[in-house]
Design an enzyme around this catalytic site. Sequence first.
Site, mmCIF file in Angstrom:
data_model
loop_
_atom_site.group_PDB
_atom_site.id
_atom_site.type_symbol
_atom_site.label_atom_id
_atom_site.label_comp_id
_atom_site.label_asym_id
_atom_site.label_seq_id
_atom_site.Cartn_x
_atom_site.Cartn_y
_atom_site.Cartn_z
ATOM 1 N N LYS A 255 23.433 -17.473 -9.312
ATOM 2 C CA LYS A 255 24.094 -18.653 -8.742
ATOM 3 C C LYS A 255 23.708 -19.901 -9.533
ATOM 4 O O LYS A 255 22.567 -20.041 -9.966
ATOM 5 C CB LYS A 255 23.691 -18.801 -7.275
ATOM 6 C CG LYS A 255 24.472 -19.853 -6.497
ATOM 7 C CD LYS A 255 24.040 -19.866 -5.026
ATOM 8 C CE LYS A 255 24.825 -20.870 -4.200
ATOM 9 N NZ LYS A 255 24.396 -20.874 -2.784
ATOM 10 N N SER B 275 28.082 -20.376 0.546
ATOM 11 C CA SER B 275 28.379 -21.059 -0.696
ATOM 12 C C SER B 275 28.199 -20.195 -1.939
ATOM 13 O O SER B 275 28.662 -20.571 -3.018
ATOM 14 C CB SER B 275 27.507 -22.307 -0.812
ATOM 15 O OG SER B 275 26.146 -21.940 -0.951
ATOM 16 N N SER C 22 24.599 -18.807 3.346
ATOM 17 C CA SER C 22 25.315 -18.805 2.073
ATOM 18 C C SER C 22 25.159 -17.547 1.218
ATOM 19 O O SER C 22 25.865 -17.397 0.223
ATOM 20 C CB SER C 22 24.908 -20.022 1.241
ATOM 21 O OG SER C 22 25.485 -21.183 1.773
#
Lengths: 92, 426
Positions: free
Chosen positions: B28, B103, B127
Amino acid sequence: MSDSAVEPEDVRHVASLARVDLDDEEVDRFVEQFADILDYFETLDEVPEVDSETDLANVMRDDEVRDSLDQDEALRNAPESEEGFFKGPKVS
Amino acid sequence: MSHNAYITDERIAGGDDGPLADRTVAVKDNISTEGVRTTCGSAMLDEYVPPYDATVVDRLKSAGATITGKTNMDEFGMGTTTETSAFGPTENPAAPGHVPGGSSGGSAAAVASGDADLALGTDTGGSVRCPAAFCGVVGIKPTYGLVSRYGLIAYANSLEQIGPIAPSVEEAAELLEVIAGPDEHDATTRDAAEEGADTDYAAAADGDVEGMQIGIPTELVEGADEDVVETFWDAIDDLEAQGASSHEVDLPSVEHAVEAYYVIAMSEASSNLARFDGVRYGPSPDYEGNWNEEFAGVREAGFGEEVKRRVLLGTYALSAGYHDKYYKKAQDARAWVKQDFDEALAEADVLASPTMPVPPMEMGESLSDPLTMYLADANTTPVNLANLPAISVPAGETDDGLPVGMQFVGPAFGETEIIRAGSALA
């Protein structure tokens, strides 16, 4: 700034505290959205006071010199620097 | 790359051998990679290149993993759909036309499409688990303190953990073994073994739920979409057929979890994001006004609307006269949630609920209404408030073929319990 009574000047005031400029359309949208969101946050009033047991312990280390980023690396992402310093706008 | 899973598509080679020697891992884009751009999905960090690796990246490299690139995400982790990214939305490979969740949507999409074997996401209020559920893969949110946050660009420090995403529970557990463990660079890390916990995570993926007690918090099931509830109960039936038993539990505090989560997360964000001032990093100011004017101008240009919304609301919640009303009450709610979960977990090995109360939304559907988006986090946020571990595993599909995730929550440092429960389903 609750019970749907959010005014454009409230949003502008908080934005100035947070140092974020907003355009007029953003202010208008935030006035409406903040009223809804803050109404929802109001339900925290129903939460009782709760004694929480602290589960914290200090984490200590010896105060000794260690390797760290060198000055060039630390400045590498700065838009502007001068003689080993970050360069920013004037403060007043 | 067709799903826009990556912001930066640059391979980073790992060491020659180790437990992940033949594996690829997508990371990420809020996790620092030395020499490789790390944007947090924000225009503010469009050109930011970290001078050091996050501890988890260091551990991936030492384990021999090849990093495939930096994955798309909601800006600074603020979103449930990966649509607030400054680099465009990611599409859900398991449900075309739908969001991948957020997310960590890019990480889940990279795994779901087979582009990477494994991925790292971060979970502040769901997330990792939300995109895992929406993309039909597995995601683990570790106990607070199990995984180092050193090099993770902070959104809400007291809530967030880095966690693995993988096609199966066993592979997620293998990745967790690589990244878990104390780190002298993060004073909030704990040694799970010293806490008396079993840290043999991959071995716990044995699918053996014989005699397992599963608590079901009614509050987290009742409000969910009908199709989701049906899939959830089918999965519980499946677990009972394998020897587990279930009972209902009451968690009255969770009714306040979402608002407590958002007040705390926004407050921490308003402080954390104060560092983005255009001086140390960020778009270059033109130096025509004074510091405050330049600062405000850089942040207008660099932050997207969801980030501005949260920074402003957090600033408000912490401001004079409102601190006790919002922030302090949210901390009370957090302590209450923690108490409720501890009590329920005294009578159960794990707690089970749908990961998300709704199936994946259509792209573009939820952007205009932030409150509705926040409410979708009802089942995931309580776990972050309670500092507990949780896993999301595929539970099945809705009648329309949309993935549904099952969430198991365990006691602090009880990762093996949730891994065992999850491995009976996936």
